[in-house]
Design a protein around this motif. Structure first.
Motif, PDB file in Angstrom:
ATOM      1  N   ILE A   1       0.668  -1.074  -0.177  1.00  0.00           N
ATOM      2  CA  ILE A   1      -0.059  -0.001  -0.008  1.00  0.00           C
ATOM      3  C   ILE A   1       0.883   1.346   0.118  1.00  0.00           C
ATOM      4  CG2 ILE A   1      -1.662   1.123   1.358  1.00  0.00           C
ATOM      5  CD1 ILE A   1      -2.771  -1.066   0.017  1.00  0.00           C
ATOM      6  N   GLN A   2       0.530   2.062  -0.809  1.00  0.00           N
ATOM      7  CA  GLN A   2       1.329   3.414  -0.989  1.00  0.00           C
ATOM      8  C   GLN A   2       0.800   4.397   0.268  1.00  0.00           C
ATOM      9  OE1 GLN A   2       3.321   2.637  -3.218  1.00  0.00           O
ATOM     10  NE2 GLN A   2       3.123   4.412  -4.541  1.00  0.00           N
ATOM     11  N   ASN A   3       1.716   5.210   0.497  1.00  0.00           N
ATOM     12  CA  ASN A   3       1.403   6.068   1.672  1.00  0.00           C
ATOM     13  C   ASN A   3       0.557   7.472   1.190  1.00  0.00           C
ATOM     14  OD1 ASN A   3       2.998   4.902   3.842  1.00  0.00           O
ATOM     15  ND2 ASN A   3       4.981   5.767   2.794  1.00  0.00           N
ATOM     16  N   ILE A   4      -0.035   7.593   1.985  1.00  0.00           N
ATOM     17  CA  ILE A   4      -1.065   9.115   1.915  1.00  0.00           C
ATOM     18  C   ILE A   4      -0.974   9.781   2.876  1.00  0.00           C
ATOM     19  CG2 ILE A   4      -2.647   7.715   0.106  1.00  0.00           C
ATOM     20  CD1 ILE A   4      -4.498   7.645   2.703  1.00  0.00           C
ATOM     21  N   ASP A   5      -1.273  11.014   2.717  1.00  0.00           N
ATOM     22  CA  ASP A   5      -1.256  12.385   3.728  1.00  0.00           C
ATOM     23  C   ASP A   5      -2.601  12.744   4.365  1.00  0.00           C
ATOM     24  OD1 ASP A   5      -2.085  13.655   1.723  1.00  0.00           O
ATOM     25  OD2 ASP A   5       0.049  14.882   1.656  1.00  0.00           O
ATOM     26  N   ASP A   6      -3.571  11.984   3.798  1.00  0.00           N
ATOM     27  CA  ASP A   6      -4.899  12.510   4.342  1.00  0.00           C
ATOM     28  C   ASP A   6      -6.084  11.424   3.397  1.00  0.00           C
ATOM     29  OD1 ASP A   6      -7.016  13.517   5.418  1.00  0.00           O
ATOM     30  OD2 ASP A   6      -7.184  15.315   4.030  1.00  0.00           O
ATOM     31  N   ALA A   7      -7.091  11.473   4.031  1.00  0.00           N
ATOM     32  CA  ALA A   7      -8.179  10.555   3.389  1.00  0.00           C
ATOM     33  C   ALA A   7      -9.498  11.372   3.662  1.00  0.00           C
ATOM     34  CB  ALA A   7      -8.180   9.270   3.890  1.00  0.00           C
ATOM     35  N   PRO A   8     -10.498  11.356   2.570  1.00  0.00           N
ATOM     36  CA  PRO A   8     -11.706  11.970   2.828  1.00  0.00           C
ATOM     37  C   PRO A   8     -12.694  11.124   3.642  1.00  0.00           C
ATOM     38  CG  PRO A   8     -11.497  11.151   0.665  1.00  0.00           C
ATOM     39  CD  PRO A   8     -10.467  10.918   1.181  1.00  0.00           C
ATOM     40  N   LEU A   9     -13.545  11.533   4.461  1.00  0.00           N
ATOM     41  CA  LEU A   9     -14.508  10.897   4.870  1.00  0.00           C
ATOM     42  C   LEU A   9     -15.330  10.179   4.265  1.00  0.00           C
ATOM     43  CD1 LEU A   9     -15.514  13.388   7.934  1.00  0.00           C
ATOM     44  CD2 LEU A   9     -14.302  11.284   8.278  1.00  0.00           C
ATOM     45  N   CYS A  10     -15.953   9.101   4.720  1.00  0.00           N
ATOM     46  CA  CYS A  10     -16.708   8.347   3.768  1.00  0.00           C
ATOM     47  C   CYS A  10     -18.133   7.893   4.796  1.00  0.00           C
ATOM     48  CB  CYS A  10     -16.447   7.133   2.861  1.00  0.00           C
ATOM     49  SG  CYS A  10     -15.229   5.967   3.907  1.00  0.00           S
ATOM     50  N   TYR A  11     -19.272   8.248   4.549  1.00  0.00           N
ATOM     51  CA  TYR A  11     -20.340   8.111   5.291  1.00  0.00           C
ATOM     52  C   TYR A  11     -21.234   6.901   4.744  1.00  0.00           C
ATOM     53  CZ  TYR A  11     -19.070  12.789   7.202  1.00  0.00           C
ATOM     54  OH  TYR A  11     -18.454  13.690   7.879  1.00  0.00           O
ATOM     55  N   GLU A  12     -21.037   6.556   3.722  1.00  0.00           N
ATOM     56  CA  GLU A  12     -21.828   5.512   3.080  1.00  0.00           C
ATOM     57  C   GLU A  12     -21.159   4.948   2.008  1.00  0.00           C
ATOM     58  OE1 GLU A  12     -24.811   8.193   0.275  1.00  0.00           O
ATOM     59  OE2 GLU A  12     -25.341   7.864   2.338  1.00  0.00           O
ATOM     60  N   VAL A  13     -21.643   3.788   1.453  1.00  0.00           N
ATOM     61  CA  VAL A  13     -20.914   2.774   0.554  1.00  0.00           C
ATOM     62  C   VAL A  13     -20.807   3.900  -0.719  1.00  0.00           C
ATOM     63  CG1 VAL A  13     -20.908   0.793  -0.899  1.00  0.00           C
ATOM     64  CG2 VAL A  13     -21.533   0.885   1.380  1.00  0.00           C
ATOM     65  N   SER A  14     -21.597   4.367  -1.073  1.00  0.00           N
ATOM     66  CA  SER A  14     -21.381   5.181  -2.497  1.00  0.00           C
ATOM     67  C   SER A  14     -20.392   6.166  -2.422  1.00  0.00           C
ATOM     68  CB  SER A  14     -22.818   6.128  -2.622  1.00  0.00           C
ATOM     69  OG  SER A  14     -23.095   6.833  -1.603  1.00  0.00           O
TER      70      SER A  14
ATOM     71  N   GLU B   1     -13.570  11.756  -4.921  1.00  0.00           N
ATOM     72  CA  GLU B   1     -12.479  11.697  -3.758  1.00  0.00           C
ATOM     73  C   GLU B   1     -12.306  10.253  -3.245  1.00  0.00           C
ATOM     74  OE1 GLU B   1     -13.689  14.223  -0.734  1.00  0.00           O
ATOM     75  OE2 GLU B   1     -12.564  16.078  -1.731  1.00  0.00           O
ATOM     76  N   GLY B   2     -13.317   9.571  -3.266  1.00  0.00           N
ATOM     77  CA  GLY B   2     -12.948   7.934  -2.754  1.00  0.00           C
ATOM     78  C   GLY B   2     -12.102   7.339  -3.523  1.00  0.00           C
ATOM     79  N   ARG B   3     -12.363   7.235  -4.965  1.00  0.00           N
ATOM     80  CA  ARG B   3     -11.695   6.570  -5.893  1.00  0.00           C
ATOM     81  C   ARG B   3     -10.222   6.976  -6.074  1.00  0.00           C
ATOM     82  NH1 ARG B   3     -15.026   8.219  -9.450  1.00  0.00           N
ATOM     83  NH2 ARG B   3     -13.244   8.685 -10.887  1.00  0.00           N
ATOM     84  N   LEU B   4     -10.039   8.582  -5.979  1.00  0.00           N
ATOM     85  CA  LEU B   4      -8.739   8.860  -5.925  1.00  0.00           C
ATOM     86  C   LEU B   4      -7.889   8.396  -4.742  1.00  0.00           C
ATOM     87  CD1 LEU B   4      -7.179  11.178  -7.664  1.00  0.00           C
ATOM     88  CD2 LEU B   4      -7.919  12.777  -5.863  1.00  0.00           C
ATOM     89  N   THR B   5      -8.497   8.312  -3.563  1.00  0.00           N
ATOM     90  CA  THR B   5      -7.711   7.855  -2.514  1.00  0.00           C
ATOM     91  C   THR B   5      -7.249   6.298  -2.691  1.00  0.00           C
ATOM     92  OG1 THR B   5      -9.022   9.405  -0.890  1.00  0.00           O
ATOM     93  CG2 THR B   5      -7.846   7.236  -0.071  1.00  0.00           C
ATOM     94  N   ILE B   6      -8.253   5.547  -3.386  1.00  0.00           N
ATOM     95  CA  ILE B   6      -7.987   4.147  -3.520  1.00  0.00           C
ATOM     96  C   ILE B   6      -6.849   4.137  -4.734  1.00  0.00           C
ATOM     97  CG2 ILE B   6      -9.303   2.232  -4.909  1.00  0.00           C
ATOM     98  CD1 ILE B   6     -11.607   2.801  -3.513  1.00  0.00           C
ATOM     99  N   ASN B   7      -7.007   4.995  -5.904  1.00  0.00           N
ATOM    100  CA  ASN B   7      -5.905   4.777  -6.722  1.00  0.00           C
ATOM    101  C   ASN B   7      -4.556   5.162  -6.203  1.00  0.00           C
ATOM    102  OD1 ASN B   7      -6.783   4.343  -9.675  1.00  0.00           O
ATOM    103  ND2 ASN B   7      -8.453   5.843  -9.030  1.00  0.00           N
ATOM    104  N   ARG B   8      -4.547   6.019  -5.142  1.00  0.00           N
ATOM    105  CA  ARG B   8      -3.202   6.185  -4.578  1.00  0.00           C
ATOM    106  C   ARG B   8      -2.886   5.312  -3.564  1.00  0.00           C
ATOM    107  NH1 ARG B   8      -4.319  12.677  -2.791  1.00  0.00           N
ATOM    108  NH2 ARG B   8      -4.528  13.396  -4.936  1.00  0.00           N
ATOM    109  N   LEU B   9      -3.457   4.778  -2.827  1.00  0.00           N
ATOM    110  CA  LEU B   9      -3.397   3.540  -2.104  1.00  0.00           C
ATOM    111  C   LEU B   9      -3.035   2.231  -2.728  1.00  0.00           C
ATOM    112  CD1 LEU B   9      -6.383   3.948   0.629  1.00  0.00           C
ATOM    113  CD2 LEU B   9      -3.852   3.978   1.300  1.00  0.00           C
ATOM    114  N   PHE B  10      -3.770   1.934  -3.698  1.00  0.00           N
ATOM    115  CA  PHE B  10      -3.441   0.880  -4.349  1.00  0.00           C
ATOM    116  C   PHE B  10      -2.761   0.990  -5.729  1.00  0.00           C
ATOM    117  CE2 PHE B  10      -7.067  -0.034  -1.504  1.00  0.00           C
ATOM    118  CZ  PHE B  10      -6.647  -1.593  -1.103  1.00  0.00           C
ATOM    119  N   ARG B  11      -1.990   1.933  -5.982  1.00  0.00           N
ATOM    120  CA  ARG B  11      -1.294   2.439  -7.072  1.00  0.00           C
ATOM    121  C   ARG B  11      -0.255   1.078  -7.578  1.00  0.00           C
ATOM    122  NH1 ARG B  11      -3.951   4.531 -10.203  1.00  0.00           N
ATOM    123  NH2 ARG B  11      -3.094   2.745 -11.773  1.00  0.00           N
ATOM    124  N   THR B  12       0.490   0.694  -6.763  1.00  0.00           N
ATOM    125  CA  THR B  12       1.293  -0.685  -7.136  1.00  0.00           C
ATOM    126  C   THR B  12       0.793  -1.804  -7.449  1.00  0.00           C
ATOM    127  OG1 THR B  12       2.909   0.428  -5.582  1.00  0.00           O
ATOM    128  CG2 THR B  12       3.294  -1.849  -6.255  1.00  0.00           C
TER     129      THR B  12
END
Length: 578
Positions: free
Chosen positions: A80-93, A99-110
C-alpha cells in the motif's frame, strides 16, 4: 533541486517499461547515491545515471550509461502506498465517488499497475474484487491507514471503530459485485455501447442502481483488456458515440481512473524536455487545448486518434472527473520537491514562471485553493526558504512574479480559501490586499499597462467581482470593493471618459451604445462609477422623441428596427427596466 556546475548528471528511473528523468546531480557519486534512493521507491524497476550530453534518453549508447541497476523479475513487492490524508466516507456510495476513488487509486497504485486494472474495475468486478481480497494484507493495510485519518476528523469514534465501519463497507462492495453475477447483463462488445445501456435501462428492477449496472457492464469488458492504453482507446471510442448523458458520466469515471497510470500520461503528453514542460502540456490538455494540429482526415488508425478525441471530449465539458484528475496530478507535482527543469536555479525559476502563466492566467487559479497552496510551496523551494517564514516570504515574492493585478488578486483570494491561507497567511494576505488596493493612489497605479480605458476598467472590475465572491468577511469585502469603486469613479472623472464618449459630433446611436457598454456588468460594477454613466443614459432616455433621434442617421428601416431592438436588450441587461 540539484545545482548545475561544470558537469550535470541525470538520474533515470524505469517504470512501466519506460525510462524518464527524475533528478539531476553535480557528480557521478552524488548521482549514484540518489539513484539508489530512487530504486527503493515503489514501482521503480531500475535506475541509471548518465552524463547530460543533450542527447535524448531514448537514444543512449552503452558508453553513455555510467551506472545502472535493475530489479530482478518478481522482486517488486506489492504494498500500500503512503497517503497524507483521506476523505470521510459516510456510506458505501462514497467509495465510488471522485475523492473516494482518488484515494483508492493512490493507496493501491502498485497493485493496480501490476495487474493492469483500474480502481473502478476492482470495485465493480466480482473476479477482481475476490483477487484483491485474497491478496492478504492489502485491504487490511489500506483500511488501517484510512481509518486513522478519518477517526481524527470525527469526534464520536476512534480508529478501531472506524476500521470496523470501513470493513463493513468493503463487505457491501464485494456483495454487490457478487450479486451482479446472478443478473442477466448485456455484453457491450456484442450489443454495442448505446444498445447495452438502453437494454439495461429497460430491464431495471425496483431498487437497482442504473449507474452501478452500467459501470459493471463497462468493467466486465475492460478487465479483459490488460493494457491501460487499450482500456483508454476503448472507453474513448465509447464516449465518442455515447448518446446517454448519464452513461457519459460513468465513462468519465473509468477514463479518469485510467489517467492515473503513468504510462497513459506519457503517451498522452509525448516527449517533453523537462517536468515543467510536461506540466504545461498537461494543463493545456486538461482545458481541452490540443497539443498539436489535428490531421485533415482523422481516422481511428491514426496514432494520435485516441488522444485527439479525448481532448475534444474534455473541451466539450463531457469529462469533468478526468479533467479534475489531470489538474490534481499537476498540483501534486507542483507542490513536490522534484525539480521542474534540468538546469540551474535561474532556469527553474523561468520554467516556474511559464507554469504560472497557465495556472493563473487571469482572474482565477486553475485547481483552486489547493493549487494556490501548491504554487506557494513551490515558490518557497525556489527561493530556498523553508518553514513558516519561508511560506510567508514565498507568498510575498509570488506577487511581483504575477505582475498583473487581476492575477495577484486571484492568487491571494484563492490562497485565502486554502488551509495555509486560513491558518498561517491570513494577516499577510490582508496586508498584500491593502498594499495593492487601499494603498494605490489611482487606478493607473493599480493597472500600469498601456491599455484602452474600457479594458483597464474591465480588468479592475474583474478584481471587484472576485472580491465579492471571495471568503473575506462582509465588512472587509465592502471596504475593498468601495475603494475599487472610488478608483474607477476618479478615473472616469479625471480622464473625462464620459465626455469623450458622449461628444455631440458622433451619431447618437453610436454614443448610446458606447454609454450602455460602460454599465455592462463586466465593465463597471454597480456603484459610483457606473452611476456616472447611468445618469447620462437616463438623461438621454428622458428626451422627447429619443428613439426617433437614436436611429435618425440610419437610412434602412430594417436596420433601424434591429438597432432599437439591440439597444433595448442592452438596457434590459444593465437593469434599466427593473
Amino acid at each position: 533541486m540539484f545545482g548545475r556546475s561544470n558537469a550535470v548528471f541525470e538520474i533515470l528511473s524505469l517504470r512501466d517499461g519506460s525510462w524518464s528523468i527524475v533528478a539531476t546531480a553535480t557528480s557521478k557519486d552524488e548521482g549514484q547515491a540518489e539513484a539508489l534512493k530512487v530504486m527503493s521507491r515503489a514501482g521503480t524497476e531500475g535506475v541509471r545515471v548518465i552524463k547530460d550530453t543533450g542527447k535524448s534518453i531514448h537514444d543512449l549508447k552503452p558508453e553513455d550509461i555510467l551506472f545502472e541497476k535493475l530489479k530482478p523479475k518478481g522482486e517488486e513487492k506489492v504494498f500500500i502506498q503512503n497517503i497524507d490524508d483521506a476523505p470521510l466516507c459516510y456510506e458505501v456510495s462514497d467509495f465510488y465517488e471522485g475523492e473516494g476513488r482518488l484515494t483508492i487509486n493512490r493507496l493501491f497504485r502498485t497493485y493496480l499497475d501490476k495487474n493492469n486494472i483500474t480502481a473502478s474495475e476492482a470495485l465493480h468486478s466480482a473476479r477482481e474484487m475476490k483477487r484483491l481480497l485474497d491478496d492478504g494484507t492489502l485491504i487490511f493495510s489500506a483500511v488501517a491507514k484510512v481509518s486513522t485519518f478519518q477517526a481524527a476528523k470525527l469526534e464520536d469514534t476512534n480508529a478501531n471503530e472506524r476500521r470496523e465501519t470501513l470493513f463493513a463497507f468493503v463487505d457491501h462492495i464485494n456483495a454487490a459485485a457478487q450479486k451482479t453475477l446472478q443478473r442477466p447483463m448485456p455484453r457491450i462488445r456484442d450489443a454495442g455501447f448505446n444498445e447495452a445501456v438502453a437494454e439495461l435501462k429497460a430491464s431495471l428492477k425496483d431498487g437497482e442502481d442504473r449507474g452501478y449496472l452500467i459501470r459493471s457492464a463497462i468493467a466486465t469488458e475492460l478487465v479483459e483488456n490488460r493494457s491501460y492504453l487499450g482500456k483508454l482507446a476503448q472507453t474513448v471510442d465509447w464516449a465518442v458515440i455515447c448518446d446517454d448523458p448519464d452513461a457519459m458520466l460513468d465513462l468519465d469515471i473509468f477514463i479518469s481512473d485510467i489517467m492515473q497510470n503513468a504510462e497513459v500520461l506519457k503517451d498522452m503528453l509525448g516527449h517533453q524536455r523537462d517536468t515543467g514542460s510536461a506540466l504545461v502540456a498537461m494543463i493545456c490538455f486538461s482545458s481541452g487545448e490540443p497539443l498539436g494540429e489535428e490531421p485533415e482526415n482523422l481516422t481511428p488508425e491514426h496514432p494520435d486518434y485516441t488522444n485527439i478525441q479525448l481532448c475534444k471530449l474534455i473541451a466539450a465539458g463531457k469529462l469533468p472527473e478526468t479533467q479534475a484528475v489531470l489538474v490534481d496530478r499537476v498540483r501534486r507535482q507542483v507542490e513536490s520537491i522534484s525539480p521542474l527543469s534540468k538546469g540551474d536555479r535561474e532556469e527553474e525559476r523561468e520554467v516556474f514562471q511559464g507554469l504560472l502563466h497557465k495556472l493563473i492566467p487571469d482572474g482565477h487559479v486553475v485547481g483552486g485553493p489547493d493549487m494556490a497552496e501548491a504554487v506557494t510551496a513551490r515558490q518557497s523551494t525556489i527561493i530556498n526558504k523553508g518553514g513558516q517564514k519561508g511560506m510567508k516570504e514565498a507568498a510575498a515574492s509570488m506577487l511581483p512574479a504575477l505582475a498583473d493585478p487581476a492575477r495577484k488578486a486571484a492568487y491571494l483570494l484563492t490562497l485565502l480559501e486554502s488551509k495555509l491561507g486560513k491558518d498561517l497567511l491570513r494577516s499577510d494576505i490582508d496586508s498584500h490586499l491593502d498594499a495593492m488596493l487601499v494603498g494605490t493612489p489611482t487606478l493607473n497605479h493599480l493597472v500600469r499597462e498601456k491599455l484602452p480605458p474600457n479594458k483597464k476598467m474591465a480588468k479592475v472590475t474583474q478584481i471587484f467581482n472576485r472580491i465579492k465572491e471571495s471568503a473575506l468577511p462582509e465588512p472587509r469585502k465592502e471596504e475593498l470593493t468601495g475603494r475599487i469603486d472610488d478608483l474607477l469613479a476618479s478615473y472616469i472623472v479625471d480622464g473625462k471618459i464620459l465626455d469623450k464618449i458622449d461628444k455631440s459630433d458622433k451619431p447618437l446611436h453610436i454614443r448610446a451604445f458606447m454609454l450602455v457598454s460602460m454599465v455592462q456588468p463586466e465593465m463597471l460594477p454597480k456603484g459610483k462609477a457606473s452611476n456616472l454613466a447611468r445618469q447620462i443614459i437616463v438623461n438621454h432616455l428622458k428626451r422627447p422623441n429619443f428613439e426617433a433621434e437614436l436611429v435618425s442617421q440610419i437610412p434602412d428601416p430594417q436596420d433601424q428596427a434591429n438597432t432599437l431592438r439591440r439597444f433595448h436588450e442592452q438596457l434590459n441587461r444593465c437593469g434599466f427596466f427593473g
